[in-house]
Scaffold this active site. Structure first.
Site, PDB file in Angstrom:
ATOM      1  N   HIS A  92       0.837  -1.208   0.000  1.00  0.00           N
ATOM      2  CA  HIS A  92       0.000   0.000   0.000  1.00  0.00           C
ATOM      3  C   HIS A  92       0.873   1.260   0.000  1.00  0.00           C
ATOM      4  CE1 HIS A  92      -3.111  -2.710   2.151  1.00  0.00           C
ATOM      5  NE2 HIS A  92      -3.660  -2.390   0.997  1.00  0.00           N
ATOM      6  N   LYS A 120     -18.640  -5.586   9.669  1.00  0.00           N
ATOM      7  CA  LYS A 120     -17.453  -6.455   9.625  1.00  0.00           C
ATOM      8  C   LYS A 120     -16.517  -6.078  10.749  1.00  0.00           C
ATOM      9  CE  LYS A 120     -16.310  -7.527   4.865  1.00  0.00           C
ATOM     10  NZ  LYS A 120     -15.272  -7.136   3.921  1.00  0.00           N
ATOM     11  N   ARG A 158      -1.314  -5.522  -8.403  1.00  0.00           N
ATOM     12  CA  ARG A 158      -0.119  -6.356  -8.205  1.00  0.00           C
ATOM     13  C   ARG A 158       0.054  -7.359  -9.327  1.00  0.00           C
ATOM     14  NH1 ARG A 158      -2.068  -8.512  -2.594  1.00  0.00           N
ATOM     15  NH2 ARG A 158      -3.960  -8.257  -3.831  1.00  0.00           N
ATOM     16  N   SER A 182      -2.592  -8.080   2.958  1.00  0.00           N
ATOM     17  CA  SER A 182      -2.941  -7.887   4.370  1.00  0.00           C
ATOM     18  C   SER A 182      -3.302  -9.218   5.022  1.00  0.00           C
ATOM     19  CB  SER A 182      -4.099  -6.906   4.493  1.00  0.00           C
ATOM     20  OG  SER A 182      -3.730  -5.658   3.968  1.00  0.00           O
TER      21      SER A 182
HETATM   22  N1  COA Z   1      -0.020  -3.995  -2.190  1.00  0.00           N
HETATM   23  C1  COA Z   1      -0.319  -4.910  -1.265  1.00  0.00           C
HETATM   24  N2  COA Z   1      -1.544  -5.403  -1.065  1.00  0.00           N
HETATM   25  C2  COA Z   1      -2.507  -4.925  -1.841  1.00  0.00           C
HETATM   26  C3  COA Z   1      -2.282  -3.971  -2.827  1.00  0.00           C
HETATM   27  C4  COA Z   1      -0.963  -3.498  -2.995  1.00  0.00           C
HETATM   28  N3  COA Z   1      -0.649  -2.593  -3.923  1.00  0.00           N
HETATM   29  N4  COA Z   1      -3.435  -3.721  -3.443  1.00  0.00           N
HETATM   30  C5  COA Z   1      -4.348  -4.498  -2.862  1.00  0.00           C
HETATM   31  N5  COA Z   1      -3.798  -5.221  -1.895  1.00  0.00           N
HETATM   32  C6  COA Z   1      -4.448  -6.253  -1.089  1.00  0.00           C
HETATM   33  C7  COA Z   1      -4.606  -5.913   0.351  1.00  0.00           C
HETATM   34  O1  COA Z   1      -3.456  -6.309   1.063  1.00  0.00           O
HETATM   35  C8  COA Z   1      -5.818  -6.732   0.707  1.00  0.00           C
HETATM   36  O2  COA Z   1      -5.408  -8.071   0.877  1.00  0.00           O
HETATM   37  P1  COA Z   1      -6.312  -9.202   1.562  1.00  0.00           P
HETATM   38  O3  COA Z   1      -7.523  -9.377   0.707  1.00  0.00           O
HETATM   39  O4  COA Z   1      -5.413 -10.353   1.547  1.00  0.00           O
HETATM   40  O5  COA Z   1      -6.657  -8.712   2.943  1.00  0.00           O
HETATM   41  C9  COA Z   1      -6.649  -6.656  -0.560  1.00  0.00           C
HETATM   42  O6  COA Z   1      -5.742  -6.415  -1.605  1.00  0.00           O
HETATM   43  C10 COA Z   1      -7.616  -5.519  -0.627  1.00  0.00           C
HETATM   44  O7  COA Z   1      -7.376  -4.584   0.370  1.00  0.00           O
HETATM   45  P2  COA Z   1      -7.396  -3.029   0.271  1.00  0.00           P
HETATM   46  O8  COA Z   1      -6.421  -2.513  -0.724  1.00  0.00           O
HETATM   47  O9  COA Z   1      -7.219  -2.527   1.658  1.00  0.00           O
HETATM   48  O10 COA Z   1      -8.755  -2.642  -0.342  1.00  0.00           O
HETATM   49  P3  COA Z   1     -10.138  -3.331  -0.291  1.00  0.00           P
HETATM   50  O11 COA Z   1     -10.297  -4.110  -1.550  1.00  0.00           O
HETATM   51  O12 COA Z   1     -10.363  -4.015   1.006  1.00  0.00           O
HETATM   52  O13 COA Z   1     -11.018  -2.028  -0.350  1.00  0.00           O
HETATM   53  C11 COA Z   1     -12.916  -0.737  -0.851  1.00  0.00           C
HETATM   54  C12 COA Z   1     -12.204  -2.064  -0.979  1.00  0.00           C
HETATM   55  C13 COA Z   1     -12.973  -0.241   0.572  1.00  0.00           C
HETATM   56  C14 COA Z   1     -12.237   0.303  -1.705  1.00  0.00           C
HETATM   57  C15 COA Z   1     -14.320  -1.018  -1.431  1.00  0.00           C
HETATM   58  O14 COA Z   1     -14.864  -2.139  -0.787  1.00  0.00           O
HETATM   59  C16 COA Z   1     -15.209   0.135  -1.233  1.00  0.00           C
HETATM   60  O15 COA Z   1     -15.143   1.094  -1.994  1.00  0.00           O
HETATM   61  N6  COA Z   1     -16.078   0.065  -0.177  1.00  0.00           N
HETATM   62  C17 COA Z   1     -16.968   1.141   0.192  1.00  0.00           C
HETATM   63  C18 COA Z   1     -18.373   0.838  -0.295  1.00  0.00           C
HETATM   64  C19 COA Z   1     -18.486   1.162  -1.750  1.00  0.00           C
HETATM   65  O16 COA Z   1     -18.285   2.271  -2.193  1.00  0.00           O
HETATM   66  N7  COA Z   1     -18.867   0.162  -2.536  1.00  0.00           N
HETATM   67  C20 COA Z   1     -19.006   0.376  -3.958  1.00  0.00           C
HETATM   68  C21 COA Z   1     -18.535  -0.768  -4.739  1.00  0.00           C
HETATM   69  S1  COA Z   1     -19.631  -2.152  -4.493  1.00  0.00           S
END
Ligand code: COA
Length: 158
Positions: free
Chosen positions: A17, A41, A90, A128
């Site tokens: 990140h 959650k 990634r 993560s």
């Molecule tokens: N480097 C390392 N890890 C990365 C990464 C990077 N460059 N990019 C993504 N990841 C990984 C994270 O480590 C995490 O891993 P895990 O699944 O093993 O825990 C996973 O990818 C995703 O995590 P993160 O980047 O924190 O984002 P997310 O996908 O959890 O976030 C939101 C999603 C919050 C952006 C999305 O759910 C959201 O917009 N929610 C709000 C509600 C909404 O607007 N919804 C509309 C769409 S339905």
């Protein structure tokens, strides 16, 4: 120059990140980090702690601000005048999920565009969930998370 929102669960923030944040901070006028809060959650770390740790890990980037939010990412972006949603890629499997998310967000607000940055290959293996698993096995996390996160996890989750 545009304001970008990098939203995520950051549970916890990783070096992957941080790589995206660093790249984004050089491209955009400002990068807002939005820690998504989902009341249904139970996260690994509490949202306030995630915000505190991310602030500590990004304090060297003068155009980065850290917030938590609930509700839709596009609404939070609009409220803060962000016109870009920043996401990291990634590998090819990230693209499938990210492209779908970008399409949904574009339908929700066509004025807000998703921009993908590719992660540095040396961070491609980091996630993560891998960090959470390694914590449960009490493994060293130096290659996965920034120092303040490693210290916090070591002290608090023994
Ligand atoms: N480097 C390392 N890890 C990365 C990464 C990077 N460059 N990019 C993504 N990841 C990984 C994270 O480590 C995490 O891993 P895990 O699944 O093993 O825990 C996973 O990818 C995703 O995590 P993160 O980047 O924190 O984002 P997310 O996908 O959890 O976030 C939101 C999603 C919050 C952006 C999305 O759910 C959201 O917009 N929610 C709000 C509600 C909404 O607007 N919804 C509309 C769409 S339905």
């Amino acid at each position: 120059m545009a304001i970008a929102l990098y939203a995520g669960s950051f549970d916890p923030i990783t070096l992957g990140h941080l790589d995206i944040i660093q790249q984004g901070s050089k491209i955009f006028e400002k990068v807002l980090i939005g820690v998504a809060f989902n009341p249904e959650k139970k996260g690994f770390l509490p949202v306030d702690k995630k915000v505190e740790l991310i602030k500590e890990c990004t304090k060297q980037f003068l155009n980065v601000e850290v917030y938590s939010f609930d509700g839709l990412t596009v609404d939070f972006a609009k409220k803060h005048n962000a016109t870009v949603l920043l996401r990291g890629l990634r590998n090819a499997s990230d693209f499938e999920y990210e492209n779908q998310l970008a399409e949904i967000n574009s339908k929700l607000n066509p004025n807000i565009k998703t921009v993908f940055l590719t992660s540095n290959p040396e961070n491609n293996f980091i996630s993560s969930s891998a960090v959470r698993e390694l914590v449960s096995h009490k493994q060293t996390l130096t290659a996965f998370v920034p120092k303040p996160v490693e210290e916090y996890l070591r002290k608090n989750l023994d």
